[in-house]
Design a protein around this motif. Sequence first.
Motif, PDB file in Angstrom:
ATOM      1  N   THR A   1       0.813  -1.211   0.000  1.00 47.37           N
ATOM      2  CA  THR A   1       0.000   0.000   0.000  1.00 47.37           C
ATOM      3  C   THR A   1       0.850   1.266   0.000  1.00 47.37           C
TER       4      THR A   1
ATOM      5  N   SER B   1      -5.000  -1.042  -1.527  1.00 44.97           N
ATOM      6  CA  SER B   1      -5.212  -0.801  -0.105  1.00 44.97           C
ATOM      7  C   SER B   1      -5.899  -2.009   0.521  1.00 44.97           C
TER       8      SER B   1
ATOM      9  N   HIS C   1      -3.815   7.656   2.342  1.00 46.39           N
ATOM     10  CA  HIS C   1      -2.798   6.835   1.679  1.00 46.39           C
ATOM     11  C   HIS C   1      -1.406   7.370   2.022  1.00 46.39           C
TER      12      HIS C   1
END
Length: 559
Positions: free
Chosen positions: A311, A327, A471
């Motif tokens: 990720t 993810s 993120h």
Amino acid sequence: MFLEQMNWVGVGVVSPLQDWMISLSSSGHLLMAEVFYVGVDVGTASVRAALVTREGLLKSTAQEPIGIWEPESDHYVQSSTEIWEKCCTVVKKVTHGVEKSQIRGIGFDATCSLVVLDQSFQPVPVSQEGDPQRNVVMWMDHRATEQADRITKNGHRVLSRVGGVMSPEMQPPKLLWLKENLKENCWNKASHFFDLPDFLSWKASGSLTRSLCTLVCKWTYCPPEGWEASFWTSIGLDDLLENNFSKIGSVTCPPGSPLGEGLTQEAAADLGLDPGTAVGASLIDAHAGGLGVIGADVKGFHLPCEGLPITARMALICGTSTCHMISEQPRFVPGVWGPYLSAMVPGLWLNEGGQSVTGRLIDHMVKGHTAYTQLQEQVQQRSNIYSYLNNHLSSMANSCSAVDLLGSSLHVWPDFHGNRSPLADPTLKGMVVGLSLSQTLDDLALLYLATMQALALGTLHILEAMKEAGHEIRTLFLCGGLSKNNLFVQIHANTTGLPVVLPDQTEAVLVGAAVLGACASRHYSSIQKTTPGATLSDKKHESINPTALYQQVGLVLMV
């Protein structure tokens, strides 16, 4: 974690693939019978195929052009008949001289274009001119902008999975446009609406099972629940609910799943392969590129993503500059498509952002300039025009490190075909600021530079939106045609301040397509186990930002 599930093969630096083959030879792996997989990639303007070894090496490649018609402004159409014929041509070329029994699987990827067929699986026209052979609404077709805007204003909950805004590049608005504008000649005759990748896998296997990649990313399908009937009813397409959504797909499967009984007799004859050869459920072309690069083994090269979950990586497929992010948990990013479950890797989530035109915009800016004829005369047979422009910019700057500074007084807003992410506004237009009356070759080179810088800033804009949503992206992995342009890559490193990793096997999209065939062959237990590993060379280019580097990656399929 994804990386931890795979037994990546580690290799040394410099000539990594040769060293890896030697190590395999000494360990006895090469004594296995040689088998191959075929990857087929249908891009915007061409069809390509590759014969790929068990080790993930390209043995041969082939390419054929495909036609594009523009019957009206922002209408772009193609022919599924021509596309399939070109697929057959390139597959025959790459498998020439190889025993059919050695080909164990085939996988397809393609642009997310819309294919329309009737009850007898014959093409149905998608334009007012009525030519049935022109039955594909291309991914970049923006005829349905008004329909997309209505769907967005409708506010259905499925929009949360596409960044809150319905894009005219997705299939629901295109379907609605066909119903409202071509009801007699198209809509009433249509029995099958395919995403182009699913059309190809159906043509090969006879299976109507659709890939989760296409349905989830472009059709609002949501596993495990499935279709949202209320969405289609609310936008006026309730007729698609008939027979359990048979016109758009009643049965789904993850990418790489084996379809039907493999190649049908007819498809095998068309492709020059054995009937029953495994066919893997397809991927959108950009997703195949993501699959081909994002699992690279980076141990020992001191990249910021080393030791972190996958990720921490983003894959940029530099055709449309689609950006991918895997993810473990769904993350909703305004203006960025997704989160999509199992759209690229089964069991993991995907966010997808990108720019509607990148390579096409660069071509548009360069070829539309007055000095383009002079550029062609200068290039002749010595190199391609972009290599020449890169060298020309270096000479203008007197040093490669100062090239970025040449564009300080010329600025491009790159949304000539709207903004896909993160503004999600298809009505935006492009502009150039800082022009003078001069139209020399130097001016053309500067416009080319400013366009690439604008595209890189667009990537940065997407990165910032993803980071705001949670993120943590530490490294970029690039593939696709523009990744072969060293200056384009370097500008992305400079602009984002992140390391940029390139595949040593430059055709990562084709490798990703071949992975689908390998997975379908059942020689591997999952798409994760089939995904290429990588070795890194020690080639690094320092950027103006000393923290931004790019490094090369070599891809191999695990054995």
